[in-house]
Design an enzyme around this catalytic site. Sequence first.
Site, PDB file in Angstrom:
ATOM      1  N   GLY A  11       0.777  -1.228   0.000  1.00  0.00           N
ATOM      2  CA  GLY A  11       0.000   0.000   0.000  1.00  0.00           C
ATOM      3  C   GLY A  11       0.807   1.275   0.000  1.00  0.00           C
ATOM      4  O   GLY A  11       2.015   1.285  -0.234  1.00  0.00           O
ATOM      5  N   GLY A  16       1.767   2.508   7.079  1.00  0.00           N
ATOM      6  CA  GLY A  16       1.775   1.597   8.212  1.00  0.00           C
ATOM      7  C   GLY A  16       2.207   0.185   7.888  1.00  0.00           C
ATOM      8  O   GLY A  16       2.101  -0.715   8.732  1.00  0.00           O
ATOM      9  N   LYS A  17       2.727  -0.030   6.704  1.00  0.00           N
ATOM     10  CA  LYS A  17       3.120  -1.377   6.261  1.00  0.00           C
ATOM     11  C   LYS A  17       4.207  -1.981   7.138  1.00  0.00           C
ATOM     12  O   LYS A  17       4.079  -3.111   7.632  1.00  0.00           O
ATOM     13  CB  LYS A  17       3.619  -1.333   4.801  1.00  0.00           C
ATOM     14  N   ASP A  37      11.875  -2.807   0.058  1.00  0.00           N
ATOM     15  CA  ASP A  37      12.862  -1.733  -0.088  1.00  0.00           C
ATOM     16  C   ASP A  37      14.289  -2.258  -0.251  1.00  0.00           C
ATOM     17  O   ASP A  37      15.166  -1.522  -0.704  1.00  0.00           O
ATOM     18  CB  ASP A  37      12.811  -0.790   1.123  1.00  0.00           C
ATOM     19  N   ARG A 137       2.783  12.917   6.437  1.00  0.00           N
ATOM     20  CA  ARG A 137       3.652  11.869   6.979  1.00  0.00           C
ATOM     21  C   ARG A 137       4.953  11.774   6.187  1.00  0.00           C
ATOM     22  O   ARG A 137       6.030  11.580   6.753  1.00  0.00           O
ATOM     23  CB  ARG A 137       2.933  10.517   6.951  1.00  0.00           C
ATOM     24  N   ARG A 138       4.842  11.896   4.870  1.00  0.00           N
ATOM     25  CA  ARG A 138       6.026  11.773   4.010  1.00  0.00           C
ATOM     26  C   ARG A 138       7.055  12.852   4.326  1.00  0.00           C
ATOM     27  O   ARG A 138       8.266  12.610   4.261  1.00  0.00           O
ATOM     28  CB  ARG A 138       5.594  11.857   2.543  1.00  0.00           C
ATOM     29  N   ARG A 141       9.765  11.914   6.824  1.00  0.00           N
ATOM     30  CA  ARG A 141      10.664  10.804   6.525  1.00  0.00           C
ATOM     31  C   ARG A 141      11.911  11.302   5.803  1.00  0.00           C
ATOM     32  O   ARG A 141      11.862  12.250   5.025  1.00  0.00           O
ATOM     33  CB  ARG A 141       9.960   9.774   5.626  1.00  0.00           C
ATOM     34  N   ARG A 180      -6.231   4.034  10.922  1.00  0.00           N
ATOM     35  CA  ARG A 180      -6.762   3.140  11.960  1.00  0.00           C
ATOM     36  C   ARG A 180      -5.613   2.580  12.794  1.00  0.00           C
ATOM     37  O   ARG A 180      -4.475   2.514  12.349  1.00  0.00           O
ATOM     38  CB  ARG A 180      -7.547   1.992  11.329  1.00  0.00           C
TER      39      ARG A 180
END
Length: 199
Positions: A11, A16-17, A37, A137-138, A141, A180
């Site tokens: 996703g 959240g992966k 990755d 969020r990005r 990072r 969630r």
Amino acid sequence: MNDYIVIGVSGVTCGGKTTLANKLKDILTPVYVFHQDRYFYPDDSPKHVKCEGMDHNNYDILSSLDMQLMFDDITQTMKGVNKSHVQNLEHGAGKYGIRGKKFIIIEGFTVLNYKPIMEICDLRYYFVLEYGECAARRCLRLYDPPDVHGYFERCVWPEHLKYRAEIEKDSRVNIIDGTRHDALDIVVADLKKMGAVQI
């Protein structure tokens, strides 16, 4: 290969992966984890495609990764030659297992868009976020190489929408809102339906 329960976690970026994969690694046993990755081609590889109008590789498409090698590493592990990046082989309190079964967790932003991996998964989860939440969020990072100005808007998000549209056509995939906090509970409930027991 029937000895394995394979869980695909895919996703949107920052959805959240990896968090879910790590939580599953801590409660399942024995378990082997693969991170997509790890399979990016080197930055100077001729296999990379530049983002349109930008002097920057597009790292958000399947062709930026050696997916055949990832699949080979997974299948080698299933045949008994461990190629996983992380594993948890210890039995202990608070762990879940299925008698006679081992677990493989495959995590990455497009792992379910790669058909050979999609087809070997027993459980499939795909995280989604709204644009604003994902962008926020990005920004927190750090990437190597770092995002250049405009990369999220011109490459990351459009590519995600394309891959997401493919996934949403497949009823086997459980779509999870990345805001969630019960993703782990969702997976554990599905595992219990498959006969998982606390060991």
